[in-house]
Every structure is written in C-alpha cells, then in structure tokens.
Design a protein around this motif. Structure first.
Motif, mmCIF file in Angstrom:
data_model
loop_
_atom_site.group_PDB
_atom_site.id
_atom_site.type_symbol
_atom_site.label_atom_id
_atom_site.label_comp_id
_atom_site.label_asym_id
_atom_site.label_seq_id
_atom_site.Cartn_x
_atom_site.Cartn_y
_atom_site.Cartn_z
ATOM 1 N N VAL A 244 9.841 5.292 -2.456
ATOM 2 C CA VAL A 244 9.130 4.063 -3.236
ATOM 3 C C VAL A 244 10.114 3.846 -4.589
ATOM 4 O O VAL A 244 9.709 4.677 -4.707
ATOM 5 N N PRO A 245 10.388 2.667 -4.756
ATOM 6 C CA PRO A 245 10.822 2.224 -5.449
ATOM 7 C C PRO A 245 9.559 2.528 -7.466
ATOM 8 O O PRO A 245 8.544 2.997 -6.890
ATOM 9 N N ASN B 51 5.083 -9.868 -2.499
ATOM 10 C CA ASN B 51 6.042 -8.835 -3.061
ATOM 11 C C ASN B 51 7.043 -10.426 -3.284
ATOM 12 O O ASN B 51 8.395 -9.784 -4.414
ATOM 13 N N MET C 221 4.359 -2.950 1.987
ATOM 14 C CA MET C 221 4.323 -3.005 0.509
ATOM 15 C C MET C 221 4.911 -4.558 0.886
ATOM 16 O O MET C 221 4.750 -4.922 -1.252
ATOM 17 N N ASP D 268 2.310 -1.817 -6.132
ATOM 18 C CA ASP D 268 1.655 -1.025 -5.487
ATOM 19 C C ASP D 268 0.254 0.154 -6.707
ATOM 20 O O ASP D 268 -0.706 0.058 -5.726
ATOM 21 N N GLU E 129 3.835 -7.692 0.953
ATOM 22 C CA GLU E 129 3.256 -9.024 1.483
ATOM 23 C C GLU E 129 2.903 -10.051 -0.306
ATOM 24 O O GLU E 129 3.421 -10.982 0.202
ATOM 25 N N HIS F 178 8.794 -12.724 -5.721
ATOM 26 C CA HIS F 178 8.340 -12.960 -6.923
ATOM 27 C C HIS F 178 7.683 -14.507 -7.319
ATOM 28 O O HIS F 178 8.450 -15.247 -6.272
ATOM 29 N N MET G 89 0.486 -1.401 -0.081
ATOM 30 C CA MET G 89 0.298 0.169 0.349
ATOM 31 C C MET G 89 1.011 0.872 -0.150
ATOM 32 O O MET G 89 1.813 1.245 0.673
ATOM 33 N N PRO H 142 7.349 -5.757 -11.182
ATOM 34 C CA PRO H 142 8.302 -4.633 -9.904
ATOM 35 C C PRO H 142 8.369 -5.744 -9.231
ATOM 36 O O PRO H 142 7.804 -6.200 -8.051
ATOM 37 N N VAL H 143 9.789 -6.236 -8.495
ATOM 38 C CA VAL H 143 9.615 -7.166 -7.474
ATOM 39 C C VAL H 143 9.722 -6.618 -6.071
ATOM 40 O O VAL H 143 9.196 -7.583 -5.743
ATOM 41 N N GLU H 144 10.134 -5.720 -6.219
ATOM 42 C CA GLU H 144 9.979 -4.400 -4.375
ATOM 43 C C GLU H 144 8.769 -3.939 -4.915
ATOM 44 O O GLU H 144 8.859 -3.415 -4.069
ATOM 45 N N GLY H 145 7.524 -4.131 -5.359
ATOM 46 C CA GLY H 145 6.800 -3.522 -4.665
ATOM 47 C C GLY H 145 6.696 -1.953 -5.502
ATOM 48 O O GLY H 145 7.373 -1.762 -6.484
#
Ligand code: FAD
Ligand code: SF4
Ligand code: SF4
Lengths: 471, 463
Positions: A65-66, B5, B1, A42, B3, B7, A1, A82-85
């Motif tokens: 935020v990435p 992710n 952020m 996100d 939850e 992969h 989020m 987007p592996v790190e969100g």
C-alpha cells in the motif's frame, strides 16, 4: 479500501485515535496548497515515534500500500496529493525539539515541528537558523527538508540543504537509517543526507533531523528601491551581484504584485512603479552601512525613481511581511492562482522577466512576477479561474513556454517548490534522459515496490517540448 | 483502491442531483465562489483555536472549507461527522483576517449551519427549547424583559439558593449549571427605563448617535448599557435609544436560523430609520459584528438591500467612536497611585477584532487611565471558547480552550481582566471561577471600567 487486517494492524501500532479511514479524514487529506488537484487517500495515520513509523512501513510494504508523508500540506507542486490512494502519514504529532547543542551549534528536531516555532526557539537562545520560506508559520521542518525549501535569505545564507547535517529516516521496508551527524565534515561514502534533502517523500520518511545553527548577524538594514523601468530594476539585481555584494535578501516585485500586496498589507507602496526591489543586508554595522550605500549608488545609476531605507526594525519587518504575503495576496485578484518558480542564473534575471511578459501577452493571460531575484528564482504567478477551462489551457501553455525559456537561459523548471506531480512531465527537459535513468535507479534501491509517494517526481510521460516561436 | 483516485481537475459547481436532501440544500446554499477562492494555502491553520487544540486538519478552517466543498461537489455525504464538524467551529472568525485570499469563512459556516438547521431533527425537548429561545424569547423585548425579571426574581428571592441546595440543578447539563453560577444579577429595568430614549451630550454635541442596546446586554448587563450612554455623553455625543429596536439576530444567524435573523434585521432597519443619527453604537462585539454585516445578510432582499448597506456603514464599536471622534474625559484609578499602579489586561472579543476589525481602540482607551499598567496577555486575540452558546453546545472543546486562556490570564497577574462583549465576559468569569484558584481577578466590560474611573467622578466632561 484498505484491507481489514491491515487497518487492524495500523490501529494496533498507533492506537485507535491515530488511524482514521472515515470520509471526513480522507477528504481533509486529499489536497495541498497546489491549485486544482484533489484525490482521496484510503486512510490517514498519525505516528508518534520513529518506531511507529517503522512498524507502519513494514505493514504497508507487506500489503503493497502506498504512503504519502505529509507535514502541513502547504507545498505547491501536488507533493502530498495521494494520487494513487493509500495512506497519508501526517507527521504533526512528531513535533518536538529534541536538543539544542550549544557546544556544536546544532539542533535536533522531529520533522513535524513548525518552522517558525523552531526559529523562534533558537533565536531565543541567541542563535540563527536562516532558511525562512514564506510559509514558515505553517510549514514543518520535515516538509522543508523534503522540498529543500528556500526563502528570503537564500541568496547569502543558502537554503535548507545547507543546514541539514544529519538525518534519521525510515525506508519503505521499515528499516531505519541514520545519515551524517553533528559533523561539519563527513565524506564517508555517498552523501545520503543531501540526497534525502529535496527527495519529496519519494525515498524515505524523515523522522529526525540534525540542523546546523549559526550566530545571528549583529545588525541589519532594509531598503526599498522603486523603478518606473522594469528592465532597470532587473538589471540592478545583476549589477549588485556583479559588484560582488551579496545582500541577505534581494527580492523583486512587479507592478501587479505591488498593487495587491499594498491592498492587503496597507503599506502605502507607490502604485505607479513598474518594479520594486526589497533589499536587506546584515552583518557587522560598518559593512552593512557600506554595502547599503554602494547598493544605493547602483540603484541610482540604474535610474531608480525612489529609494527608501527603513528607519526602524518594525518598518523593515513590515516590508518583509509584505513580500511574504505576495503569493496569497495575488489570490484576491481571481479565484485561482497558479504559481511557478522557474529559476535562471542571476545574470539573466532581466531577460527572464521580459520573456515572461512576452509569453503572458502572447497567450493573453495575466501573470504577475515576484520572487527571490537575487537567487535568480522568480515566481511568475498566473491569476485565473479554474472553472474557465479554455483560459486554464492557455495558462498551461504559457507556463510550458516559461519553463522552456528558463532552461534556454541556463536555468531550471523549479528552484524551491519541488517537482511533485505538477512538474514531473517537465523533469526530463532539465535533467535529460540519462539523468532520469539515474534518478529512477536511485528510487528503485530505496523503494523497490514504489510505495513512497508514487506518481511524484517521475511522470509516466514526458511532455513534448514546445517549439518557441520568436516571430 | 482506484475508484476515486484519478486526480481530478476541480471544475464548476457541478450540477449534481444529490440523493441526500441535506446535500441538496447545502449545494444550493453554499457560496461556491467562496469555496473556490480558498486556495488551501493553510495560512489560517495557526490562527484557529480548534486546530490548535486538536492538531487535525478537519478541525481547521481549510479542512472545514474542503469538507463543505466536497459536499457541494458530491464527493461526500453530509453525514453526522460532517454536521458535528460544522458545529465544532467556534465561529470566532480568527481565520478571516489572516487569510490573504480574503475568503469569507464566516459566511460559509453560516450557510452550512443554515442548511443543516433546515433538516435538523432535534429531539422534542431540544427543538422545543430552540423554538422557545429563538422564536419565543429573543425577538420579543417584553418577554425578554419578563425573563430578565424572572431571572432577577429567581436570583434574589432565595429560589436560587433553594435550587442550588435542592439538587434540582444537577438535572441540568454541567455546562448550563456552571453558567448559572456566574450569571450576573439580571435586571428588569433596561437602559430606556433608566435613562429615557434621549440623553444629552456634555458640552457642544459632536454628533448624534444611537445606542444599540442588545437583548442579553440589556437584561444581564443593563448597567453597562447605562454606563455606555453616560460615557458617550461625557465624550460629547448626544445619544438616542430607539425604543423599537430588536435583538440583532446574531445568535439566530450563528445557529443557522437565517430567516429569523433576517426578520430581526429588517425590524432594526425600521427602528433606526428615522433617528437622524450619524452612528449606531454597539458595545457588544458579537452584536456589532452582525450589524456591520446586515448588508450581506439582506443582500438578496431588493427592498432592504440599500437601507441595510447604509445601516451597516454607520455601525461602530463604542471604543472606536470614543477614540476617533470623542472628547475624552481623563481617567484615573483613584484607589491606586502612580507608584503602585493597578495592572489590567484585555481579552479581545473575537467578533470585534476579526469582523469589526477593532483591536487597537479598546487598548488605546485602557492605556489612557492614570495609575494603571496595561499588560498584554499572551494570545489575547485568541477565542476564549464562549462563542455565543458554544460553551453550552460544545462543552468539552470550550473547556479546553478556556483552560489555556486562563493560564495566560494568570501570567499577566492582572487585577482586572477587561473585555468588550457579554459572552466573553461571562466566559472569563467562568474561567476565573473554575481555574482562578481563588485569585482576586475581576472581570469587567471596558466601558464599565472606564466609566467608573472618570477622574472627578464623571461630571468633569471636558468641553
Ligand atoms: C503561501 C505559501 C508560500 C510559500 N513560500 C515558500 C517559499 O518562500 N519557499 C519555499 O521553498 N516554499 C514555499 N512554499 C511551499 C511550501 O510551503 C514548502 O514546500 C514547505 O516546505 C512545505 O512544508 P509542509 O510541512 O507543508 O510540507 P508538505 O506540503 O506537507 O509536504 C511537502 C513534501 O514533503 C514531503 N514530506 C513532508 N514531511 C516529510 C517527512 N517527514 N519525510 C519525508 N517526506 C516528507 C511530502 O511528501 C511532500 O512531498 C510556500 C507555500 C505557500 C502556500
Ligand atoms: S488562509 Fe484562506 S485561502 Fe488559505 S487555506 Fe485558509 S481559508 Fe483557504
Ligand atoms: S471561525 Fe474560529 S474556530 Fe471556526 S474555523 Fe475559523 S478560526 Fe477556526
């Protein structure tokens, strides 16, 4: 989020419509052309201008935020997963051709423009932009630059990097830099233009590019040489180069590839051949004639079983189209298609093809090989099923060994598809620990908070090298 | 952020116990193999009209497949946005021929809509209307015929002008009102009433074929059915028209009413079973496309699987049959001449092109007409936005698509715009009316255009 104040800011920057954080948008930006990878961002943002990109980056870096820049998501290395969100930034709205400068023979274009649309435009003006990745109907110029994409014409004309002469890019901090320009020469400092080409969205967001155009060749000729002996075909590739002929295109397809391509494109290709070479030469008519004749002689000397020269342009186009659909046509065999692009010095093509076959056999997996043989850039492609974990494991082992073999032959783990997520664990094999340290240092200067496409290029851990068993 | 992710490696259809009942149905109905076969290469994106109009991934075939898969994988709930997105798809299937991995998108979208329909809570009037249309009218010839008669009565009796004048029409949604204006004169007399059930071939018969007359076709375009039979006869085919044949079921299938579609399919298998024919001829791309897929539609039905396959193998579009097997009469436009030819253009029927894979045959026929210049319309292969009842359910998107279409049509400066499917024909008429700026462009079915241009008035079938 995402933080609520941040989303509010982002909405203010691009307008309500162009920022989304609903499930639908997040799911639809959780993947790219790479098999078996998925991870939800996100939020998704669609900027309309460089100023908006800059404002977005300022906001994102303030909140840590990435961001993953995305063209059409057609890459094959997990580059836009987007592996790190964080936020996926889709460049499609920035898709204008800003200028074609007929005096300097340059074009200035926004990154979201589709490659094929760009090529069509410059060709209509009687000019030529050679980089032609097989995905050009969907890929964006920005994606091509960020991956340094190659294509069928790479052998003679080079790849994307040879045509990018100026860039505008937004750094993680939101600052805008300009590199190069409409200049054929420029040695003012480090070559940041070339550094950004192939940087896979990890150093900056490209917002504008100045590209070099060239005059189109006066004529073209296309031929197919078919071989019952795979080694003969591969040797032919090396011989052509050795004889100092540089064809515009020199592509290779092995038997499993021939079969599926023909099934898809219905070209009547001979299915009993072990390998086909697709060769195109362009230039002034006499040179083209002469080169094609000499290539024919080489093919004959290497015992080609059949040689066809395309009579018409349509016929030639059809053959080229067939090659362009090779990868996806292979997907008809099994549910999952995993393609790599190990590259070797072109004199070692034959050795590499044989090594790939041995490795496939050793692990009991089916691998079809095609590719830009003239560049030494092969696409060994495994057809498998993501649901069969045990088989996938064997495929992974086979690919590791293929990477190892490529490096051993003086080659590299990826010729044009990029490192992304998939090949990050192998990067050190190619560049060594010191090489990695320098690259990390560069990354640190551009993007100190590690917000730009995190998780790509640099792996947490380097894969242990397999010991090749040559028993 | 974090939850979601880590992969994920995507796996087997997960055995998820979805809390949401619609999710459960989707999970059960969606063909997971097809979902997995999509390798997300994105080659389908440029072919998709809704992606073209909006430029956003969820509006693309790749996006929609990813959404379906996400639901099946339990990654998202099939919320309203999901359902809307499934309905936003035109069903034109332009994404299929361009897909190198051969993903059966059409089947996936039908499965998704079928599941959604199982759980749909339509408002009382909408559900009443759906029931009336799908159950009450289309499956029943007599009622359809009656409807045809009442439309005809409505159109001819002055009720239409009364309705138009009275403002009653304003109570209907704009899209329905627009359609009402361009509806052709309906007929209470279908092709059998006019020609009987068997029509002889001119000259030595090449083959005995059956006409699939369609339901809408036979009410609103009965004339086209008649012309199809006569044209087939001119070209050397004996034509039978089995009386018991039903609606093809395409509208039902596209709207997610799969069981009813299957019932209709079974009725048609019975109706054509003993007709002793080599081909089943369709002159409506939308119907033909479902008929060639009866084998898939009934693949789970052991009693009908095999007959359905035989049926589907015989289905062919009228243009293709004429080109490939017919003895074509010569065609000429007698109002024009070689020095001043009349220009025509063609709008592909999506289903004819993308499912029946016929795009050359109609063009070859049109190019044979003397005194006529065929001008290819830019993006003739792109959906016109009609797509069944899409222009009624999704008026906004349909409107955008149509506007672009008409710009391209105008550029051809054609006098006649031809097509091969009733839905497209109506949509093109609507387009000319809305965006034609009073242009004299006339929209016609290829068959009508050809039949009217048989040199010497249609009796010169060359043996
Ligand atoms: C069927 C098929 C065939 C292919 N054939 C070829 C081929 O012949 N040759 C070849 O080289 N590749 C090929 N590819 C790979 C892929 O198409 C290319 O890498 C292409 O350049 C990706 O473009 P894209 O717009 O889809 O970028 P994306 O996949 O969206 O992004 C690729 C990378 O670029 C970054 N990026 C995108 N836009 C920007 C920007 N504006 N600023 C900074 N970073 C950005 C992303 O973060 C990501 O790391 C093929 C792929 C497929 C599916
Ligand atoms: S072209 Fe086919 S495989 Fe590729 S993304 Fe579209 S549906 Fe999937
Ligand atoms: S059927 Fe047509 S509208 Fe639907 S996804 Fe495919 S191309 Fe797009």
């Amino acid at each position: 989020m995402l933080d609520a104040t941040l989303t509010m800011k982002l909405r203010q920057i691009v307008g309500e419509k162009h920022f989304r954080d609903d499930k639908e948008a997040r799911v639809a930006h959780s993947y790219d052309g790479t098999p078996m990878l998925q991870s939800l961002p996100d939020g998704v943002i669609y900027p309309g201008s460089t100023d908006e990109v800059s404002a977005i980056m300022k906001a994102l870096s303030e909140y840590g935020v990435p961001v993953v820049s995305r063209g059409s998501g057609s890459n094959l290395c997990g580059g836009t997963v987007p592996v790190e969100g964080g936020v996926v930034m889709v460049m499609h709205r920035m898709n204008r051709l800003l200028e074609v400068d007929l005096e300097n023979l340059t074009a200035t274009v926004q990154p979201g423009m589709i490659t094929a649309a760009f090529t069509a435009h410059v060709e209509a003006l009687g000019l030529f932009y050679p980089p032609d990745p097989s995905s050009m109907k969907i890929s964006t110029i920005g994606g091509n630059i960020a991956e340094c994409s190659g294509g069928l014409r790479g052998l003679k004309y080079g790849t994307t990097k040879d045509y990018v002469i100026g860039l505008e890019a937004v750094l993680a901090s939101g600052e805008v830099i300009r590199t190069g320009g409409k200049l054929m020469k420029d040695v003012a400092g480090y070559d940041l233009t070339k550094l950004l080409v192939g940087s896979e969205g990890t150093l900056a967001v490209i917002t504008e590019a100045t590209l070099k155009l060239v005059p189109p060749p006066a004529s073209k000729k296309t031929m197919l040489a078919m071989f019952k002996d795979l080694y003969g075909a591969a040797r032919t590739v090396s011989r052509i180069i050795e004889m100092r002929i540089i064809p515009a295109t020199l592509e290779f397809m092995d038997n499993p590839t021939i079969r599926v391509v023909d099934d898809f494109a219905k070209l009547g290709l001979p299915l009993d051949m072990e390998a086909i070479l697709l060769i195109e030469q362009d230039g002034d008519p006499e040179t083209v004639e002469r080169d094609i004749e000499r290539i024919r002689e080489i093919c004959e000397a290497e015992k080609a079983d059949r040689i066809d020269v395309a009579e018409t342009r349509e016929q030639a186009e059809k053959l080229l189209t067939a090659r362009r659909s090779a990868f996806t046509a292979l997907a008809r065999l099994r549910p999952t298609t995993i393609l790599e692009d190990a590259t070797v010095p072109r004199s070692r093509i034959a050795d590499m093809v044989l090594r790939i076959n041995d490795i496939a056999q050793k692990y009991g997996v089916s691998i079809a090989t095609f590719g830009h043989a003239g560049d030494g850039n092969l696409h060994p492609t495994a057809t498998t099923d993501a649901r069969d974990k045990e088989e996938i494991h064997r495929v992974e082992q086979a690919f590791e060994e293929i990477f190892e073999a490529a490096i051993e032959l003086g080659g590299t783990i990826t010729g044009e598809h990029g490192v992304g997520l998939v090949k990050a664990p192998f990067l050190e094999w190619k560049v060594g620990p010191a090489g990695i340290a320098v690259m990390r240092g560069i990354k640190q200067v551009f993007d100190p908070q590690n917000l730009l496409n995190p998780g790509k290029m640099f792996a947490k851990e380097t894969r242990k090298r397999v010991v090749i068993d040559r028993g | 952020m974090a939850e979601t992710n880590a992969h994920t490696h995507i796996q087997n259809k997960p055995a998820i116990d979805h809390a949401n009942p619609l999710a459960r149905t989707l999970h059960a109905k969606l063909d997971y193999d097809q979902l997995t076969n999509c390798m997300r290469c994105g080659f389908c994106l440029p072919a998709c009209p809704t992606f073209r109009e909006t430029g956003v991934e969820p509006e693309s075939p790749r996006g929609r497949i990813a959404l379906m898969k996400a639901v099946a994988d339990g990654l998202m709930d099939p919320d309203q946005a999901f359902q809307d997105q499934m309905n936003h798809c035109l069903g034109c299937r332009a994404c299929e021929p361009v897909c190198p991995a051969d993903v059966k998108y059409g089947q996936l979208i039908e499965q998704a809509r079928d599941a959604i329909e199982d759980h749909a809570e339509h408002s009382a009037p909408v559900s009443g209307l759906r029931k009336l249309i799908f159950k009450g009218v289309f499956p029943h010839r007599s009622r359809l015929r009656l409807l045809g008669k009442s439309i005809a009565f409505y159109q001819k009796s002055g009720l239409r002008s009364l309705a138009r004048g009275s403002g009653v029409m304003k109570l209907l949604p704009k899209s329905v009102r627009e359609m009402e204006r361009i509806l052709p004169d309906a007929s209470g007399q279908g092709v059998i009433e006019r020609l009987g059930t068997v029509y002889p071939a001119k000259g030595e018969p090449i083959a005995r074929v059956a006409l699939f007359r369609g339901c809408v076709m036979d009410v609103l375009f009965a004339e086209t059915n008649v012309n199809t039979v006569k044209l087939l006869s001119e070209a050397g085919f004996e034509v039978v028209i089995p009386r018991e044949q039903a609606c093809c079921g395409a509208l039902h299938a596209h709207a997610g009413e799969m069981e009813q579609a299957r019932d209709l399919a079974r009725r048609n298998l019975e109706a054509f079973k003993d007709a002793g024919i080599s081909y089943i001829v369709s002159n409506a791309g939308g119907c033909g496309a479902l008929l060639v897929e009866y084998d898939h539609l009934l693949s789970e039905d052991p009693a009908y699987r095999e007959p359905a396959r035989e049926f589907s193998d015989r289905v062919i579009d009228v243009s293709r049959l004429l080109v490939e097997r017919g003895r074509l009469p010569s065609f000429a436009d007698e109002e024009a001449n070689a020095a001043n030819p009349v220009t025509i253009t063609y709008q592909d029927s999506c289903h004819l092109r993308n499912v029946m894979r016929s795009s050359d045959a109609p063009r070859q026929l049109m190019k044979q007409v003397a005194n006529v210049t065929f001008t290819e319309m830019c993006e003739a292969d792109r959906c016109c936005g009609s797509a069944g009842i899409y222009n009624i359910t999704q008026p906004e998107m349909a409107g955008q698509v149509l506007e672009h279409k008409m710009e391209n049509a105008r550029d051809t400066q054609a006098r006649y715009l031809l097509t091969s499917n009733p839905g497209c024909l109506l949509q093109m008429k609507l387009g000319v009316e809305k965006h034609g700026n009073g242009s004299p462009m006339e929209v016609k079915h290829v068959v009508d255009f050809l039949y009217e241009r048989i040199a010497g008035g249609g009796t010169s079938g060359k043996p």
